[in-house]
Design a protein around this motif. Structure first.
Motif, PDB file in Angstrom:
ATOM      1  N   LYS A  92      -6.150 -56.194  13.492  1.00  0.00           N
ATOM      2  CA  LYS A  92      -6.506 -57.135  12.433  1.00  0.00           C
ATOM      3  C   LYS A  92      -7.341 -56.391  11.388  1.00  0.00           C
ATOM      4  CE  LYS A  92      -4.503 -60.241  14.895  1.00  0.00           C
ATOM      5  NZ  LYS A  92      -3.113 -60.596  14.570  1.00  0.00           N
TER       6      LYS A  92
ATOM      7  N   ASP B  60      -3.063 -60.665   4.139  1.00  0.00           N
ATOM      8  CA  ASP B  60      -2.411 -61.068   2.897  1.00  0.00           C
ATOM      9  C   ASP B  60      -3.345 -62.029   2.141  1.00  0.00           C
ATOM     10  OD1 ASP B  60      -0.803 -62.062   0.931  1.00  0.00           O
ATOM     11  OD2 ASP B  60       0.686 -62.958   2.283  1.00  0.00           O
TER      12      ASP B  60
ATOM     13  N   ALA C 228      -2.204 -65.297   0.486  1.00  0.00           N
ATOM     14  CA  ALA C 228      -1.996 -66.500   1.295  1.00  0.00           C
ATOM     15  C   ALA C 228      -3.228 -67.403   1.299  1.00  0.00           C
ATOM     16  CB  ALA C 228      -1.634 -66.104   2.722  1.00  0.00           C
TER      17      ALA C 228
ATOM     18  N   PRO D  89      -8.169 -74.678   9.085  1.00  0.00           N
ATOM     19  CA  PRO D  89      -7.391 -75.165  10.234  1.00  0.00           C
ATOM     20  C   PRO D  89      -6.841 -74.016  11.073  1.00  0.00           C
ATOM     21  CG  PRO D  89      -6.140 -75.382   8.200  1.00  0.00           C
ATOM     22  CD  PRO D  89      -7.502 -74.944   7.798  1.00  0.00           C
ATOM     23  N   PRO D  90      -6.349 -74.312  12.268  1.00  0.00           N
ATOM     24  CA  PRO D  90      -5.782 -73.261  13.116  1.00  0.00           C
ATOM     25  C   PRO D  90      -4.680 -72.498  12.380  1.00  0.00           C
ATOM     26  CG  PRO D  90      -5.954 -75.313  14.335  1.00  0.00           C
ATOM     27  CD  PRO D  90      -6.308 -75.636  12.913  1.00  0.00           C
ATOM     28  N   GLY D  91      -4.696 -71.195  12.500  1.00  0.00           N
ATOM     29  CA  GLY D  91      -3.655 -70.374  11.884  1.00  0.00           C
ATOM     30  C   GLY D  91      -3.947 -69.967  10.453  1.00  0.00           C
ATOM     31  N   ALA D  92      -5.089 -70.397   9.921  1.00  0.00           N
ATOM     32  CA  ALA D  92      -5.396 -70.095   8.519  1.00  0.00           C
ATOM     33  C   ALA D  92      -5.769 -68.631   8.307  1.00  0.00           C
ATOM     34  CB  ALA D  92      -6.528 -70.997   8.029  1.00  0.00           C
TER      35      ALA D  92
ATOM     36  N   SER E 166      -9.753 -65.810  12.227  1.00  0.00           N
ATOM     37  CA  SER E 166     -10.071 -64.759  13.196  1.00  0.00           C
ATOM     38  C   SER E 166      -9.644 -63.393  12.652  1.00  0.00           C
ATOM     39  CB  SER E 166      -9.374 -65.015  14.529  1.00  0.00           C
ATOM     40  OG  SER E 166      -9.811 -66.240  15.057  1.00  0.00           O
TER      41      SER E 166
ATOM     42  N   ARG F 132       1.213 -68.540  10.381  1.00  0.00           N
ATOM     43  CA  ARG F 132       2.359 -68.376  11.286  1.00  0.00           C
ATOM     44  C   ARG F 132       3.461 -69.374  10.933  1.00  0.00           C
ATOM     45  NH1 ARG F 132      -1.466 -67.368  16.054  1.00  0.00           N
ATOM     46  NH2 ARG F 132      -2.088 -69.475  15.544  1.00  0.00           N
TER      47      ARG F 132
HETATM   48  P1  ADP Z   1      -7.173 -68.752  12.873  1.00  0.00           P
HETATM   49  O1  ADP Z   1      -8.204 -67.914  13.517  1.00  0.00           O
HETATM   50  O2  ADP Z   1      -7.601 -69.337  11.564  1.00  0.00           O
HETATM   51  O3  ADP Z   1      -6.634 -69.811  13.783  1.00  0.00           O
HETATM   52  P2  ADP Z   1      -5.629 -66.320  12.946  1.00  0.00           P
HETATM   53  O4  ADP Z   1      -6.516 -65.381  12.216  1.00  0.00           O
HETATM   54  O5  ADP Z   1      -5.592 -66.219  14.425  1.00  0.00           O
HETATM   55  O6  ADP Z   1      -5.921 -67.823  12.516  1.00  0.00           O
HETATM   56  O7  ADP Z   1      -4.160 -66.143  12.349  1.00  0.00           O
HETATM   57  C1  ADP Z   1      -2.994 -66.497  13.075  1.00  0.00           C
HETATM   58  C2  ADP Z   1      -1.973 -65.343  12.976  1.00  0.00           C
HETATM   59  O8  ADP Z   1      -1.535 -65.214  11.639  1.00  0.00           O
HETATM   60  C3  ADP Z   1      -2.581 -64.019  13.368  1.00  0.00           C
HETATM   61  O9  ADP Z   1      -1.575 -63.248  13.974  1.00  0.00           O
HETATM   62  C4  ADP Z   1      -2.966 -63.411  12.023  1.00  0.00           C
HETATM   63  O10 ADP Z   1      -2.933 -62.004  12.080  1.00  0.00           O
HETATM   64  C5  ADP Z   1      -1.919 -63.967  11.094  1.00  0.00           C
HETATM   65  N1  ADP Z   1      -2.463 -64.241   9.767  1.00  0.00           N
HETATM   66  C6  ADP Z   1      -3.153 -65.328   9.384  1.00  0.00           C
HETATM   67  N2  ADP Z   1      -3.462 -65.281   8.092  1.00  0.00           N
HETATM   68  C7  ADP Z   1      -2.991 -64.112   7.631  1.00  0.00           C
HETATM   69  C8  ADP Z   1      -2.993 -63.469   6.357  1.00  0.00           C
HETATM   70  N3  ADP Z   1      -3.562 -64.054   5.282  1.00  0.00           N
HETATM   71  N4  ADP Z   1      -2.398 -62.267   6.250  1.00  0.00           N
HETATM   72  C9  ADP Z   1      -1.807 -61.690   7.325  1.00  0.00           C
HETATM   73  N5  ADP Z   1      -1.765 -62.242   8.556  1.00  0.00           N
HETATM   74  C10 ADP Z   1      -2.336 -63.441   8.721  1.00  0.00           C
END
Ligand code: ADP
Ligand code: MG
Length: 271
Positions: free
Chosen positions: A76, A82, A85, A115-118, A121, A246
């Motif tokens: 990461k 990105d 995004a 939200p989840p997936g944003a 992390s 995702r």
């Molecule tokens: P969150 O913690 O908000 O739930 P994550 O950071 O775990 O989300 O992101 C979910 C997946 O999508 C991970 O594999 C992450 O690497 C990828 N991802 C999320 N946002 C981006 C971004 N802006 N650019 C590249 N990959 C991303």
């Protein structure tokens, strides 16, 4: 002979270069280069007498150690993040934060909501990685794991020393604070952690909800408010209010090639 030549000659003769700081010894390259112009053989001395390389090596080894202790999720990075995004997060601001100086020195915090997936992390880990590479010490932990660890310490009457041990980290990344639940834990250890770092050591906290749900985290409302108050007092907040990365990526794949990728649909607040 010019005093500057003395400096380079010293390097060649086996004296360690002068000066040190947060990042360890600093070689005054300007002086070295100035001297080398007049005395090219000094370069051979520098290399063969192992003056310059061990320094770089020591610095690199220290950073490698800090990378291991940071426990960052693998892969990461800011390069793979990105930013398009999440248009509400300024890449320039993030890059400025990775220098660390302005905020880690005064124990300010960084809060990432969304939200989840944003990508919270991912961004948290990437910022952590860049800070380690810039010489800072970082620890990344799921909040629930850290709470568990601190509870064990408290049971063993060693909470204070456990908190003190965390002081060596300029930045503590607590991923997913709201996943800590009261029944899982006596979460006042988390409150004590926040109190112990307040205005001294920084925290980066990710959460799915900006404060709304935090009543679930702390034992009572007074403690919840007090924790929030301390965290936001000196804080930068990124609200990453976008659809799951995702999900968007999956949709883009489904739509097939030749279509423009879906960018930053700013998530509407659920009705
Ligand atoms: P969150 O913690 O908000 O739930 P994550 O950071 O775990 O989300 O992101 C979910 C997946 O999508 C991970 O594999 C992450 O690497 C990828 N991802 C999320 N946002 C981006 C971004 N802006 N650019 C590249 N990959 C991303
Ligand atoms: Mg996450």
């Amino acid at each position: 002979m010019l005093p500057r030549l003395h400096a380079a000659a010293d390097l060649g003769r086996g004296r360690p270069p002068q000066g040190s700081g947060k990042h360890g010894h600093v070689v005054d390259y300007h002086h070295v280069i100035h001297a080398l112009r007049k005395k090219p053989m000094a370069l051979l001395n520098l290399v063969y007498r192992d003056q310059l390389f061990p320094l770089a090596d020591r610095g690199r080894r220290r950073i490698e150690r800090h990378l291991v202790e940071a426990r960052l999720p693998v892969g990461k990075t800011l390069a793979s993040f990105d930013f398009e995004a999440v248009p509400m997060v300024s890449k320039a601001q993030v890059m400025a934060l990775t220098a660390g100086d302005g905020w880690l020195e005064k124990g300010a915090n960084l809060l990432l909501f969304g939200p989840p997936g944003a990508g919270k992390s991912h961004l948290a880990a990437a910022i952590g990685l860049a800070l380690v590479e810039n010489g800072w010490r970082v620890l990344f932990m799921r909040t629930s794991d850290l709470v568990q660890r601190l509870q064990i310490a408290r049971r063993e009457l060693a909470l204070e020393s456990a908190l003190a041990k965390l002081d060596k980290y300029h930045l503590l990344i607590l991923d997913d604070i709201v996943y800590v639940s009261k029944d899982q834990a006596e979460t006042s250890v988390l409150f004590e952690l926040i109190g112990s770092r307040y205005e001294r050591r920084s925290m980066l906290i990710t959460a799915n909800q900006p404060f709304g749900d935090w009543g679930k985290v702390f034992p009572d409302q007074a403690l919840t408010l007090a924790a929030i108050d301390r965290l936001v007092h000196h804080a930068t907040i990124f609200e990453m209010n976008v659809e799951s990365y995702r999900r968007r990526a999956a949709l883009d794949r489904k739509r097939g090639p030749g279509r423009p990728p879906t960018r930053a649909t700013i998530k509407q607040n659920a009705d």
